[in-house]
Design a protein around this motif. Structure first.
Motif, PDB file in Angstrom:
ATOM      1  N   ALA A 264       0.893  -1.266   0.154  1.00 11.24           N
ATOM      2  CA  ALA A 264      -0.050  -0.051   0.017  1.00 11.24           C
ATOM      3  C   ALA A 264       0.825   1.364   0.144  1.00 11.24           C
ATOM      4  O   ALA A 264       1.976   1.093   0.357  1.00 11.24           O
ATOM      5  CB  ALA A 264      -0.953   0.178   1.224  1.00 11.24           C
ATOM      6  N   ILE A 265       0.214   2.200  -0.378  1.00 15.47           N
ATOM      7  CA  ILE A 265       1.224   3.720  -0.337  1.00 15.47           C
ATOM      8  C   ILE A 265       0.180   4.499   0.384  1.00 15.47           C
ATOM      9  O   ILE A 265      -0.963   4.987   0.006  1.00 15.47           O
ATOM     10  CB  ILE A 265       1.157   4.065  -1.783  1.00 15.47           C
ATOM     11  CG1 ILE A 265       2.067   3.295  -2.802  1.00 15.47           C
ATOM     12  CG2 ILE A 265       1.880   5.790  -1.830  1.00 15.47           C
ATOM     13  CD1 ILE A 265       1.920   3.699  -4.083  1.00 15.47           C
ATOM     14  N   ALA A 266       0.592   4.645   1.771  1.00 17.92           N
ATOM     15  CA  ALA A 266      -0.484   5.653   2.553  1.00 17.92           C
ATOM     16  C   ALA A 266       0.244   7.054   2.653  1.00 17.92           C
ATOM     17  O   ALA A 266       1.417   7.565   2.734  1.00 17.92           O
ATOM     18  CB  ALA A 266       0.056   5.098   3.981  1.00 17.92           C
ATOM     19  N   PRO A 267      -0.826   8.070   2.481  1.00 15.18           N
ATOM     20  CA  PRO A 267      -0.297   9.591   2.425  1.00 15.18           C
ATOM     21  C   PRO A 267       0.267   9.945   3.818  1.00 15.18           C
ATOM     22  O   PRO A 267      -0.027   9.644   4.809  1.00 15.18           O
ATOM     23  CB  PRO A 267      -1.730  10.200   2.059  1.00 15.18           C
ATOM     24  CG  PRO A 267      -2.812   9.183   2.549  1.00 15.18           C
ATOM     25  CD  PRO A 267      -2.210   7.830   2.332  1.00 15.18           C
ATOM     26  N   ARG A 268       1.190  10.803   3.701  1.00 15.24           N
ATOM     27  CA  ARG A 268       1.925  11.287   5.003  1.00 15.24           C
ATOM     28  C   ARG A 268       1.823  12.861   4.542  1.00 15.24           C
ATOM     29  O   ARG A 268       2.648  13.480   3.727  1.00 15.24           O
ATOM     30  CB  ARG A 268       3.039  10.848   5.177  1.00 15.24           C
ATOM     31  CG  ARG A 268       3.046   9.331   5.775  1.00 15.24           C
ATOM     32  CD  ARG A 268       4.684   8.857   6.047  1.00 15.24           C
ATOM     33  NE  ARG A 268       4.862   9.589   7.435  1.00 15.24           N
ATOM     34  CZ  ARG A 268       4.573   9.357   8.584  1.00 15.24           C
ATOM     35  NH1 ARG A 268       3.705   8.313   8.764  1.00 15.24           N
ATOM     36  NH2 ARG A 268       4.858  10.028   9.737  1.00 15.24           N
ATOM     37  N   ASP A 269       1.018  13.617   5.388  1.00 14.87           N
ATOM     38  CA  ASP A 269       0.842  15.100   5.285  1.00 14.87           C
ATOM     39  C   ASP A 269       0.502  15.622   3.915  1.00 14.87           C
ATOM     40  O   ASP A 269       1.054  16.621   3.541  1.00 14.87           O
ATOM     41  CB  ASP A 269       2.391  15.741   5.691  1.00 14.87           C
ATOM     42  CG  ASP A 269       2.543  15.547   7.229  1.00 14.87           C
ATOM     43  OD1 ASP A 269       1.890  15.322   7.809  1.00 14.87           O
ATOM     44  OD2 ASP A 269       4.107  15.643   7.470  1.00 14.87           O
ATOM     45  N   VAL A 270      -0.214  14.876   3.120  1.00 17.44           N
ATOM     46  CA  VAL A 270      -0.871  15.172   1.806  1.00 17.44           C
ATOM     47  C   VAL A 270      -1.833  16.296   1.946  1.00 17.44           C
ATOM     48  O   VAL A 270      -2.035  17.146   1.014  1.00 17.44           O
ATOM     49  CB  VAL A 270      -1.403  13.951   1.040  1.00 17.44           C
ATOM     50  CG1 VAL A 270      -1.849  14.459  -0.132  1.00 17.44           C
ATOM     51  CG2 VAL A 270      -0.064  13.158   0.819  1.00 17.44           C
ATOM     52  N   THR A 271      -2.754  15.909   3.009  1.00 12.63           N
ATOM     53  CA  THR A 271      -3.629  17.278   3.235  1.00 12.63           C
ATOM     54  C   THR A 271      -3.409  17.639   4.731  1.00 12.63           C
ATOM     55  O   THR A 271      -2.694  17.021   5.354  1.00 12.63           O
ATOM     56  CB  THR A 271      -5.080  16.439   3.110  1.00 12.63           C
ATOM     57  OG1 THR A 271      -5.146  15.343   4.102  1.00 12.63           O
ATOM     58  CG2 THR A 271      -5.442  16.245   1.916  1.00 12.63           C
ATOM     59  N   ALA A 272      -3.916  18.859   4.842  1.00 16.46           N
ATOM     60  CA  ALA A 272      -3.583  19.522   6.240  1.00 16.46           C
ATOM     61  C   ALA A 272      -4.467  18.776   7.205  1.00 16.46           C
ATOM     62  O   ALA A 272      -4.015  18.744   8.658  1.00 16.46           O
ATOM     63  CB  ALA A 272      -3.966  20.863   6.207  1.00 16.46           C
ATOM     64  N   MET A 273      -5.480  18.104   7.162  1.00 15.72           N
ATOM     65  CA  MET A 273      -6.224  17.382   8.087  1.00 15.72           C
ATOM     66  C   MET A 273      -6.843  16.092   7.400  1.00 15.72           C
ATOM     67  O   MET A 273      -6.798  16.045   6.383  1.00 15.72           O
ATOM     68  CB  MET A 273      -7.449  18.325   8.583  1.00 15.72           C
ATOM     69  CG  MET A 273      -7.087  19.299   9.585  1.00 15.72           C
ATOM     70  SD  MET A 273      -8.464  20.114  10.190  1.00 15.72           S
ATOM     71  CE  MET A 273      -8.951  19.007  11.501  1.00 15.72           C
ATOM     72  N   ASN A 274      -7.363  15.287   7.982  1.00 18.27           N
ATOM     73  CA  ASN A 274      -8.103  13.926   7.479  1.00 18.27           C
ATOM     74  C   ASN A 274      -9.269  14.626   6.502  1.00 18.27           C
ATOM     75  O   ASN A 274      -9.951  15.234   6.954  1.00 18.27           O
ATOM     76  CB  ASN A 274      -8.557  13.039   8.636  1.00 18.27           C
ATOM     77  CG  ASN A 274      -9.200  11.917   8.103  1.00 18.27           C
ATOM     78  OD1 ASN A 274      -9.628  11.655   7.188  1.00 18.27           O
ATOM     79  ND2 ASN A 274      -9.076  10.930   8.821  1.00 18.27           N
ATOM     80  N   PRO A 275      -9.348  14.048   5.325  1.00 20.01           N
ATOM     81  CA  PRO A 275     -10.216  14.389   4.464  1.00 20.01           C
ATOM     82  C   PRO A 275     -11.676  14.214   4.905  1.00 20.01           C
ATOM     83  O   PRO A 275     -12.852  14.645   4.662  1.00 20.01           O
ATOM     84  CB  PRO A 275      -9.838  13.705   2.994  1.00 20.01           C
ATOM     85  CG  PRO A 275      -8.582  13.506   3.157  1.00 20.01           C
ATOM     86  CD  PRO A 275      -8.234  13.145   4.692  1.00 20.01           C
ATOM     87  N   LEU A 276     -11.563  13.278   5.860  1.00 22.82           N
ATOM     88  CA  LEU A 276     -13.268  12.814   6.542  1.00 22.82           C
ATOM     89  C   LEU A 276     -13.446  13.666   7.772  1.00 22.82           C
ATOM     90  O   LEU A 276     -14.612  13.538   8.264  1.00 22.82           O
ATOM     91  CB  LEU A 276     -13.181  11.137   6.754  1.00 22.82           C
ATOM     92  CG  LEU A 276     -12.713  10.090   5.675  1.00 22.82           C
ATOM     93  CD1 LEU A 276     -12.565   8.822   6.265  1.00 22.82           C
ATOM     94  CD2 LEU A 276     -13.815  10.435   4.432  1.00 22.82           C
ATOM     95  N   THR A 277     -12.804  14.728   8.177  1.00 21.17           N
ATOM     96  CA  THR A 277     -13.013  15.578   9.255  1.00 21.17           C
ATOM     97  C   THR A 277     -14.379  16.055   9.038  1.00 21.17           C
ATOM     98  O   THR A 277     -14.425  16.961   8.027  1.00 21.17           O
ATOM     99  CB  THR A 277     -11.878  16.720   9.476  1.00 21.17           C
ATOM    100  OG1 THR A 277     -10.473  15.702   9.691  1.00 21.17           O
ATOM    101  CG2 THR A 277     -12.318  17.354  10.447  1.00 21.17           C
TER     102      THR A 277
END
Length: 292
Positions: A264-277
């Protein structure tokens, strides 16, 4: 639809006919997408066919609009892999390309050893499955007599929302990156190029396959383990090796059951917060007790 190719997708330089075709495409309005994608991938303007290594045309089929045999074109490669999290104004590019780089199959008895991509025409004569068995997938029916290892290599050319090798920051000023998360794997130590799970090399347009690489010139090392060591990395390419030791059993026929493994390729700091916030918590970015 047609598909152009960047240098990594080519072997030897093509002839005058290929160069003239690309020159016309660059000058024509239809070449706008080609030039935009080239600049996006390399950071440079595309003005001449000399900037590409040409080896003829490649056709990416549109299913249902041509003979069924053409529907399989390009199924082993994904180009310009992107995704768009909620709250982001545009898709974020993750990979410039992800492609199968080799399927190395040595048998336990030592009598047979195959390189499926470069020597066995992997992907030919596939048998369609029903959507219930494997949605959108295909499987090759093979009778196995002996145990064998299956060393599957993937070649990953990252393009983190820009040209490969560039640093991209998100809204919080943190560098976007991705973590490679290995899945279950079996180590095969019979060959030098299978001894490690991950290799990182400097981009070279001729290095397309992890072993038995036929696209480089004479004298160039033929396997990924001989490309590493002391390289200065400005455009890194990652090679992932996922191994599986298959001990054949009677239940493997017919058809052979599906086996799944990978990474798997897991994002690290790609978005400022969880997109599901949830929206009512979006203001708490970095503030554990709520924004001040």
């Amino acid at each position: 639809m047609g598909q152009y190719l960047l240098p990594e997708d080519h072997g030897e330089t093509g002839g005058a006919e290929n160069a003239e075709a690309v020159r016309l495409l660059i000058a024509a309005p239809l070449g706008a997408g080609l030039k935009a994608d080239y600049k996006d991938a390399t950071g440079r303007e595309l003005t001449s066919p000399d900037q590409l290594l040409l080896s003829g045309g490649v056709y990416l089929a549109a299913p249902g609009t041509q003979p069924a045999a053409l529907d399989r074109c390009g199924v082993h490669r994904c180009d310009r892999v992107t995704y768009q999290p909620r709250g982001e104004p545009k898709p974020i590019r993750v990979l410039s390309s992800a492609r199968l780089a080799q399927i190395h199959v040595p048998y336990d008895d030592g009598k047979n050893e195959y390189s499926d991509l470069t020597g066995q025409d992997f992907g030919q004569e596939l048998t369609d499955l029903s959507p219930v068995e494997c949605p959108g997938g295909t499987i090759r029916s093979v009778k196995l007599l002996d145990p064998a290892d299956h060393n599957v290599f993937w070649r990953l050319d990252f393009g983190l929302d820009g040209p490969s090798g560039t640093r991209v920051e998100q809204k919080d000023g943190h560098t976007r990156s991705y973590e490679i998360v290995p899945g279950p794997s079996t180590k095969y130590l019979g060959r030098g190029f299978t001894e490690h799970d991950v290799y990182v090399t400097e981009y070279n347009p001729c290095e397309l396959f992890a072993s038995d690489n036929p696209t480089c010139g004479r004298g160039h090392p033929g396997a990924v383990d001989r490309w590493v060591g002391g390289q200065t990395l400005t455009h890194p390419v990652i090679w992932m090796n996922v191994g599986f030791h298959h001990i054949a059993r009677d239940e493997d026929q017919q058809p052979m059951p599906v086996h799944r493994q990978g990474f798997a390729i897991a994002p690290r700091d790609v978005t400022a917060m969880n997109p599901l916030t949830p929206r009512d918590l979006a203001r708490e970015n970095g503030h554990w007790n709520g924004p001040s």
